[in-house]
Design an enzyme around this catalytic site. Sequence first.
Site, mmCIF file in Angstrom:
data_model
loop_
_atom_site.group_PDB
_atom_site.id
_atom_site.type_symbol
_atom_site.label_atom_id
_atom_site.label_comp_id
_atom_site.label_asym_id
_atom_site.label_seq_id
_atom_site.Cartn_x
_atom_site.Cartn_y
_atom_site.Cartn_z
ATOM 1 N N GLU A 164 0.814 -1.220 0.000
ATOM 2 C CA GLU A 164 0.000 0.000 0.000
ATOM 3 C C GLU A 164 0.850 1.275 0.000
ATOM 4 O OE1 GLU A 164 -3.809 -1.998 2.358
ATOM 5 O OE2 GLU A 164 -2.733 -0.341 3.307
ATOM 6 N N GLU A 360 -4.617 -9.052 0.897
ATOM 7 C CA GLU A 360 -5.248 -8.786 2.199
ATOM 8 C C GLU A 360 -6.744 -8.675 2.003
ATOM 9 O OE1 GLU A 360 -3.878 -5.478 4.596
ATOM 10 O OE2 GLU A 360 -1.790 -5.825 4.043
#
Length: 462
Positions: A164, A360
């Site tokens: 991220e 995720e």
Amino acid sequence: MKKFPKQFLWGAAASAPQTEGAALVDGKSATTWDKWFDMHPEKFANQIGPKDTSNTYVQYLEDVQLMEDMSLNSYRTSISWARLLPDGKTLNQKAVDFYRAYFSEMNKKGIKPIVNLFHFDMPWWLMEKGGWENRESIEAFGYYAKVAFEQFGDLVQQWTTFNEPIVPAECGYLFEFHYPAVVDFKRAVQVGYNTLMAHVKAVEQFKENKHKGQIGVVLNLTPVLSKSERFEDMKAKEAADELYIKSFLDPVVLGRISPKLIALLKDNQLLPLTQEGDKERIAQATIDFLGVNYYQPKRVQAVENPSIPALMPSDLFADYDWPDKKINPYRGWEIYPKALFDIGMRIKNDYGNIPWYVSENGMGVAEEERFMNEEGIIQDDYRIEFVQDHLLELHKAIEQGSNCFGYHMWTFIDCWSWLNGYRNRYGFYRVDIEDGFKRIPKKSSFWMKKVIRNNAILKGEN
């Protein structure tokens, strides 16, 4: 029964700073989290800091055994930059020994390690020089990547550069959730750009030195949905999509920064400083595979009275609270499984159907002790329902040709979550931080084991 492809990767995801503990042990130097906790422990839930995470540095053998017990065939975690290279230059042999032992144990148990290089844990020595705002960080990260590939390349076949990468820019330079907790849109854009170039440098190191395996990146592809199809709402949606999705997705997969994003930044006087040759380097540094983190969608609408030029993203799009949403009240996040299907279709149709996996996906719940049975096992049916609903949408995308090769839940064992500490729990295993970080299986771990063994889900089974 919904069968998944052969050799599908079933696993979980975690990070070094959220699980290892041993924050300043065996030569590891401080990160921004260590220093920020020292400066402002009151900002952290229950004043739990990075030294009190899940003790994997000590208990990694137990953790890998639990992975095998649950039939996981893969696991993503990260290396701590500050542990491996405490001053950015000197190799810490104790760190090498730890990671080699950890990854070797995974391989021994048939668990494929997918290893990430950076998960929000900027070394303090580099933060003092400006962190990602300083272009020097690009070369520093490239050297760190080179060392990691050399030290562990025989044990790791799949690497990711960043988890991220938009988050340190967003949370550190817009919303005060990460250090340095400043609010400056232009600085945030520069941080994002330099992070992209650090990713490029790591990919260059991997390819130029002809390391075996594959290299990718993990992006949080939060799908953007508009309130309506009105022009103003759709314009807001496009701006959010350019900033939050295409900003990293286009350059790492397509090898170019979106022209619409460049125009948006230029119109708002937000263009970052670049160097000659960056464009060509981005074009040559495309990835082999993509990790996708998905938790919730982002719903937006037009802004009523924006600042021009934009001072914050909220001047380009406003949040929209959809009245019919299903929500996880503990995080305040919408639960919208269909978005996982939409992500799969977008990757197929707009990004060359690049190989990707869910890196995720998960549900954080507070005070899970309420759901503990007499045997001490958390009855987390809500997590089972969440995962099952998302897997059904993922399966649909795979059936329609999306090139997805795995699913990793966040997370394997309950972990420390930055300013939130242990407020919300995500794991297949409970961690009792009051009792020597004891690991206790939750109901979801037994359910997931059955899914993995069957390589399939049965609708309604729990």
